[in-house]
Scaffold this motif. Structure first.
Motif, PDB file in Angstrom:
ATOM      1  N   ASN A  34     -33.445   7.278  -0.304  1.00 17.66           N
ATOM      2  CA  ASN A  34     -32.272   6.767  -1.019  1.00 17.66           C
ATOM      3  C   ASN A  34     -31.373   5.954  -0.104  1.00 17.66           C
ATOM      4  O   ASN A  34     -30.746   4.988  -0.538  1.00 17.66           O
ATOM      5  N   ARG A  65     -29.708  -4.740  -2.969  1.00 19.75           N
ATOM      6  CA  ARG A  65     -30.742  -3.894  -3.562  1.00 19.75           C
ATOM      7  C   ARG A  65     -31.439  -4.614  -4.715  1.00 19.75           C
ATOM      8  O   ARG A  65     -32.656  -4.650  -4.804  1.00 19.75           O
ATOM      9  N   LYS A  66     -30.597  -5.197  -5.538  1.00 20.75           N
ATOM     10  CA  LYS A  66     -31.088  -5.847  -6.744  1.00 20.75           C
ATOM     11  C   LYS A  66     -32.158  -6.902  -6.416  1.00 20.75           C
ATOM     12  O   LYS A  66     -33.150  -7.033  -7.116  1.00 20.75           O
ATOM     13  N   GLU A  89     -20.143  -0.664  -2.145  1.00 17.90           N
ATOM     14  CA  GLU A  89     -21.162  -0.347  -3.153  1.00 17.90           C
ATOM     15  C   GLU A  89     -21.634  -1.600  -3.873  1.00 17.90           C
ATOM     16  O   GLU A  89     -22.834  -1.790  -4.084  1.00 17.90           O
ATOM     17  N   ILE A 101     -28.050   8.059  -8.181  1.00 15.02           N
ATOM     18  CA  ILE A 101     -29.020   9.093  -7.793  1.00 15.02           C
ATOM     19  C   ILE A 101     -28.621  10.461  -8.299  1.00 15.02           C
ATOM     20  O   ILE A 101     -29.457  11.304  -8.550  1.00 15.02           O
ATOM     21  N   ASN A 130     -22.594   7.458  -8.739  1.00 15.06           N
ATOM     22  CA  ASN A 130     -23.792   7.112  -8.007  1.00 15.06           C
ATOM     23  C   ASN A 130     -25.020   7.447  -8.842  1.00 15.06           C
ATOM     24  O   ASN A 130     -25.186   8.578  -9.287  1.00 15.06           O
ATOM     25  N   LEU A 134     -29.099   3.420  -2.262  1.00 16.50           N
ATOM     26  CA  LEU A 134     -28.490   4.152  -3.369  1.00 16.50           C
ATOM     27  C   LEU A 134     -27.453   5.109  -2.805  1.00 16.50           C
ATOM     28  O   LEU A 134     -26.634   5.657  -3.522  1.00 16.50           O
ATOM     29  N   ASP A 135     -27.527   5.307  -1.516  1.00 15.82           N
ATOM     30  CA  ASP A 135     -26.641   6.243  -0.857  1.00 15.82           C
ATOM     31  C   ASP A 135     -26.277   5.658   0.505  1.00 15.82           C
ATOM     32  O   ASP A 135     -27.066   4.915   1.082  1.00 15.82           O
ATOM     33  N   PHE A 195     -40.014   6.512  -9.359  1.00 12.80           N
ATOM     34  CA  PHE A 195     -39.570   7.899  -9.198  1.00 12.80           C
ATOM     35  C   PHE A 195     -40.654   8.882  -9.610  1.00 12.80           C
ATOM     36  O   PHE A 195     -41.536   8.564 -10.408  1.00 12.80           O
ATOM     37  N   VAL A 250     -29.836   1.315 -11.074  1.00 16.42           N
ATOM     38  CA  VAL A 250     -30.870   1.106 -10.066  1.00 16.42           C
ATOM     39  C   VAL A 250     -31.547  -0.238 -10.311  1.00 16.42           C
ATOM     40  O   VAL A 250     -31.928  -0.948  -9.392  1.00 16.42           O
ATOM     41  N   MET A 251     -31.633  -0.620 -11.583  1.00 16.19           N
ATOM     42  CA  MET A 251     -32.251  -1.901 -11.938  1.00 16.19           C
ATOM     43  C   MET A 251     -31.300  -3.071 -11.690  1.00 16.19           C
ATOM     44  O   MET A 251     -31.610  -4.204 -12.005  1.00 16.19           O
ATOM     45  N   GLY A 252     -30.088  -2.782 -11.224  1.00 18.34           N
ATOM     46  CA  GLY A 252     -29.208  -3.888 -10.859  1.00 18.34           C
ATOM     47  C   GLY A 252     -27.997  -4.084 -11.767  1.00 18.34           C
ATOM     48  O   GLY A 252     -27.251  -5.035 -11.591  1.00 18.34           O
ATOM     49  N   PHE A 279     -37.907   0.364  -7.384  1.00 16.98           N
ATOM     50  CA  PHE A 279     -37.997   1.818  -7.246  1.00 16.98           C
ATOM     51  C   PHE A 279     -39.044   2.428  -8.187  1.00 16.98           C
ATOM     52  O   PHE A 279     -39.202   1.986  -9.323  1.00 16.98           O
TER      53      PHE A 279
END
Ligand SMILES: Nc1ncnc2c1ncn2[C@@H]1O[C@H](COP(=O)(O)OP(=O)(O)OP(=O)(O)O)[C@@H](O)[C@H]1O
Ligand SMILES: [Mg+2]
Lengths: 227, 827
Positions: free
Chosen positions: A49, A81-82, A74, B821, B819, A54-55, A89, B738-740, A87
């Motif tokens: 992460n 990230r984008k 953030e 996660i 967040n 994400l963290d 899971f 997460v996908m933006g 990802f």
């Protein structure tokens, strides 16, 4: 591709401080396929992460493409990230209310890509992972293996250079697990950097390098057979 | 024991999810409180005059005069002679009594009070079962010197002494008489159209010089109650009233030779129980209710209840899906479906009862204000069936609100819930919830639009130029009493000397305090049969200047010009002197003049004296004034003439500047010095005018309060639902992030989800509100344009959207910021 130096991450909950990552140094190059292994609770997910932004780490440095992102806001992290990371899971994390096609398209939705191009790219990756015949199904109508293929498709449709997978085979039987691993291997062969957490030594074999964690620290890969 | 178990688990569940439970309980409590308040009001309105022993056979007669070219004149009083004809022509009528409400000065020793006294006929005491506290009611009104008082007045006049046999005198201004108290009765209840405080006998011989009161067919000054043998006799009487009128009424001076009285006069009778809500016309002793209003408020109560139940259902079903795992596990452990249904119903009934307890507290807090607005004395009677009814209502709400969630919950299939990691909610229940939310908002928006329209019309009435200046005008009443009018000249002079007073006048009527006084007017050359009926008012010198009424042409009455009124007696004596007259612009038009100035100098003839005397006065039009709203905007302005009253009026009007209280005190002192015995009575014109809209204003306030509550409850529900949705969608939101997706993207997503029902609700609410409110506005001759309704609808719609957005945003921002996660971790 990325370099981690002296990185620590601790969680504080009601006076108890858990150190999930303790002074870690890792370097990952472009095009590598890394497997992260270690016993439960040793900090694998936390590491992933953190790599996935994400963290944020508690202390230390994290260079991503030569940028130190450890202290980024953030919103800034989200933007990096984008464009760079996809990802996958363990529990698939598909949206129940959306069809397979829509779930995959979701990864492009926030990228300012015109609708026609989105459709085209979604159809292509669906073909790639062999899920086209289920395009209009809901996630709940798919088997676990099929769901994970959708998740893989979603991770690659955005064409990010790195894919992070947290126990992608954890909820799958041997056969489906093997299929997913082959898919990842193929993606790696096509140039994607892959970082994967796994409990299965057999699946770790697909990787080009294995990093083992123990109590939040990297164990030197003494036992690792260098390929 | 099982019950205890359910209650315990219910309590834990309430405690477990505090936000949810508080929203649920609060919404329901407010809903129940609103319904209870409205029920109290409606029940009181429906109870008027139902308590009389003879209620089924007691009726009152009403009359409508239909004058060509004019609004019909409707009265709940009757011509004085009607009582005799009624008893003679209808054997079904067993008893009858007039009730004339007259305000004499009541002189008790050295003190004087002004108090309405009800003059009645002898049958009254046998028709109405009054409760005697002392004295024998059956012999209490045997002669015109007997007086019955309520306890309230007896104590006021005689203190703790026994009032029976005591004397006091009543000064009717026209004559004075000593009375002996023969009985004391219980104070009048509040739910009656007959609020009696003092009773005396009518003796027509007393009033031979004021025949309009009891002896004229075309004057309606007293109400007429009668009793029939059986209830259905009323229908027979109503069916034959036209023939009755033609037999008994004298011929009217209008409509030509062939005209029958029934062409212009309609008599009708109504049972006493229906009077409060259904009677129409002027002359009521106390304010009437309004059936439409009762209906509207019942409807609002129902709507609020529906909104509260919807809330309850929505929040409970939404919650249900979160408890799917619990339910599935319970089922696996062997709970039967009915076990679960009972458990959940138990929980919802428990929640309802907590809400009930809170709602009773709310009602008790609200009642004093509520009573003030409605001018009532409503109470919850805990010892009576009230409590039973409220509890029953709560039980119904609890069961209705809990039934659906109970079935949804108990219907979860453990296999699906435990296997798939998805919310177990069926799409049907999601859809139902969406529909209910739309309904809630449609109702709230509709109520808001209606409230806004009522309020805007009130504002319009308040702001509209009535044709005179209603500000800074002190009115002094009772100057028509003989003892006062003797000193009118002196009063006018003294009050006029006050430095605050800029102008002063007197008149028979003032805005908000008017009578229907009519006269026949004809132009020279016009036959008497074609004469026009017009309103007439009596005004003093300087009336138009003091009221700041615009003079369109000519001049108004001036003492300096030797304008003097023409007394009927002078015409009777044959001295058909010409006199002058001021008319309003409607009258000029009605008389056929093209412009105000065309009317100047023209003569008109007006009838005088009793109709059979055939007397006429010739009047030269000296002035035409602008039309003014003496009455409420419900009434069309009528053509009218203004007669000069040189020395007499009912009310003195003083235009002033500066502090109204100082002026009032000064004028009161002047009054006190000049006039002994008659208490000073005053008002401010602005308030009198506002009082014409008291009913609407009370209605507007109640409307606003209850629709505000409805909207608030709906928002509470929306808040809970938005909160629930945001929580339920945390996983989805996590994935999207997460996908933006940015925080803004997520909030946008949730906003749109909640905007849809609001927009649909608008589409439903607008036409219905438009239809209902344009209909309501028809009640007013002078009113805001219908396009206002659209404007207010747009405001309501946008307002609802904004409220929904604020509600949803406060909820979703934190979820959107979280967040991802965290959301994805524990799956
Ligand atoms: N949000 C959190 N708050 C508090 N402690 C946390 C949090 N997330 C992780 N931890 C703790 O950090 C440590 C590392 O957790 P992490 O999830 O990284 O382990 P893991 O190696 O992925 O284990 P597994 O193989 O079971 O997935 C654990 O002791 C965990 O309890
Ligand atoms: Mg893990």
């Amino acid at each position: 591709m990325l370099k981690i130096q002296n990185l620590s991450k601790s969680y504080r909950t009601e006076n108890v401080e858990t150190t999930a990552l303790n002074n870690i140094d890792i370097e990952i190059n472009k095009g590598e396929f890394i497997a992260i292994m270690g016993p439960s609770g040793c900090g694998k997910s936390t590491l992933l992460n953190t790599i996935g932004m994400l963290d944020s780490p508690t202390s230390g440095h994290y260079w991503f493409n030569d940028e130190d992102v450890a202290n980024y806001s953030e919103a800034k992290l989200a933007n990096i990230r984008k464009h760079n990371i996809g990802f996958i899971f363990q529990s698939f994390n598909l949206i129940d209310e959306l069809t397979v096609r829509e779930n995959i398209e979701l990864a492009l939705l926030y990228h300012n890509i015109p609708s026609a191009e989105r459709k085209e790219r979604v159809e292509k990756v669906m073909q790639q992972v062999g899920i086209s015949h289920r395009a209009n199904h809901m996630p709940s109508q798919l088997s676990g293996g099929q769901q994970q293929r959708v998740a893989v498709a979603r991770a690659v449709v955005g064409d990010q250079s790195m894919i992070l997978a947290d126990e992608p085979t954890g909820n799958l039987d041997t056969q489906h697990g093997h299929e997913v691993m082959e898919m990842l291997q193929e993606l790696n062969a096509n140039g994607k950097t892959i970082v994967m957490v796994t409990h299965s030594p057999a699946h770790a074999e697909f990787a080009t390098r294995t990093i083992t964690l123990l109590d939040g620290q990297v164990v030197e890969p003494a036992l690792k057979a260098v390929s | 024991m099982l019950i205890y178990n359910y209650l315990l688990s219910g309590w834990r569940n309430i405690n477990h999810n505090k936000l949810f439970s508080s929203i649920n309980i609060l919404g329901l409590a407010i809903g129940l409180a609103a319904v209870t308040l409205i029920t109290l009001f409606v029940r009181s309105e429906l109870s008027y005059d139902t308590f009389w022993k003879n209620a089924d056979t007691l009726h009152r007669s009403h009359i409508v005069f239909k004058i060509p070219g004019r609004d019909p004149f409707k009265a709940v009083s009757a011509p004085g002679p009607l009582i005799h004809a009624l008893k003679k022509d209808y054997p079904q009528v067993t008893q009858a009594s007039r009730v004339a409400s007259i305000s004499p000065a009541i002189i008790v020793g050295a003190e004087t009070f002004i108090q309405p006294v009800s003059l009645v006929d002898k049958d009254f005491l046998t028709m109405f079962d009054l409760t005697s506290l002392s004295g024998d009611l059956s012999n209490a009104l045997n002669d015109p010197h007997s007086l019955i008082l309520t306890k309230e007045l007896a104590v006021k006049y005689f203190g703790q002494e026994d009032p029976i046999g005591k004397t006091l005198s009543l000064d009717y201004d026209y004559f004075k008489r000593d009375y002996k108290i023969t009985a004391v009765i219980e104070n009048s209840v509040s739910n009656t159209q007959l609020p009696i405080k003092a009773l005396a006998l009518i003796d027509e011989n007393d009033w031979t010089d004021r025949t309009s009161l009891f002896a004229q067919w075309f004057s309606v000054n007293a109400q007429l109650y009668f009793q029939t043998k059986k209830p259905s006799d009323l229908d027979h009487i109503n069916a034959t009233f036209d023939d009755f009128s033609n037999r008994n009424f004298p011929k009217l001076p209008i409509g030509g030779a062939d005209a029958k009285p029934s062409d212009f006069i309609t008599l009708s009778a109504m049972n006493i129980k229906d009077l409060h809500l259904h009677a129409v016309g002027s002359g009521e002793m106390t304010e009437r209710g309004n059936a439409t209003r009762v209906f509207i408020f019942s409807a609002i109560a129902l709507l609020i209840l529906i909104i509260a139940i919807i809330n309850f259902m929505n929040l409970s079903t939404a919650r249900a899906s979160q408890r799917s795992k619990e339910v599935s596990l319970r089922k696996v452990m062997g709970a039967s479906r009915s076990n679960l249904i009972f458990q959940f119903l138990g929980e919802s009934v428990l929640v309802t009862f907590i809400a009930l307890a809170i709602s009773i507290g709310l009602v008790e807090i609200a009642l004093p204000f509520y009573n003030e607005v409605l001018n009532k004395e409503l109470v919850i009677n805990y010892a009576s069936t009230d409590m039973l009814q409220i509890t029953g209502l709560a039980l119904i709400v609890g069961i209705l609100g809990g039934l659906y969630p109970a079935f949804v919950l108990s219907n979860f299939r453990p296999a699906t819930v435990l296997k798939a990691n998805k919310s177990a909610e069926s799409s049907a229940s999601v859809k139902l919830r969406a529909i209910l939310v739309v309904m809630q908002f449609a109702v709230s928006i509709g109520l808001f639009i209606s409230t806004a329209v009522v309020y805007s019309q009130m504002q319009y009435a308040d702001k509209m130029n009535p044709g005179f200046n209603k500000d800074n005008m002190l009115l002094v009443h009772r100057i028509g009493l003989d003892v006062v009018s003797e000193k009118l000249d002196m009063l006018v002079k003294e009050i006029g000397k006050d430095p605050q007073v800029t102008a002063i006048t007197w008149s028979n009527e003032t805005p908000g305090n008017t009578n229907q006084n009519n006269t026949m007017i004809r132009l020279p050359g016009m036959s008497k049969d074609d004469a026009l009926l017009m309103g007439q008012r009596g005004v003093g010198y300087d009336f138009f200047a003091t009221y700041e009424i615009k003079v369109l042409a000519g001049r108004t009455y001036q003492k300096e010009r030797n304008d003097t009124p023409l007394a009927t007696a002078q015409i009777r004596e044959g001295a058909n002197r010409k006199s002058s007259i001021v008319i309003n612009s409607s009258a000029a038009r009605r008389l056929g003049f093209n412009s105000a100035s065309d009317a100047l100098g023209q003569s008109i003839f007006t009838s005088r004296g009793n109709p059979n005397e055939n007397l006429e006065a010739e009047l030269e039009i000296i002035g035409v004034v602008d039309d003014v709203h003496f009455e409420s905007l419900r009434a069309t302005i009528r053509p009218e003439i203004y007669n000069l009253n040189a020395t007499w009026g009912h009310t003195l009007s003083a235009r002033f500047n500066g502090n109204p209280d100082t002026l009032k005190a000064n004028v009161e002192a002047i009054w006190g010095n000049a006039i002994a015995n008659i208490p000073f009575s005053y008002s401010f014109l602005r308030q009198d005018v506002a009082d014409m809209y008291k009913t609407e204003q009370g209605q507007a306030k109640m409307f606003a309060a209850f629709s505000g509550l409805a909207i608030f409850i709906a928002c509470l529900g929306l808040y809970g639902l938005a909160n629930f949705t945001a929580t339920r969608r945390t996983k989805e939101i996590g994935i999207r992030k997460v996908m933006g997706a940015s925080v803004f993207d997520i909030v946008k997503l949730l906003l749109w989800q909640f905007s849809k029902p609001v927009i649909i609700a608008n589409i439903i609410a607008w036409p219905i509100a438009y239809w209902a409110m344009s209909d309501w506005l028809q009640l007013f001759v002078y009113r805001i344009d219908n396009s206002y309704i659209l404007l207010l609808s747009a405001i309501a719609g946008i307002g609802a959207l904004i409220i929904a957005w604020v509600t949803v945003t406060t909820n979703s921002v934190s979820v959107a910021k979280a967040n991802p996660i965290k959301a994805l971790r524990y799956e």
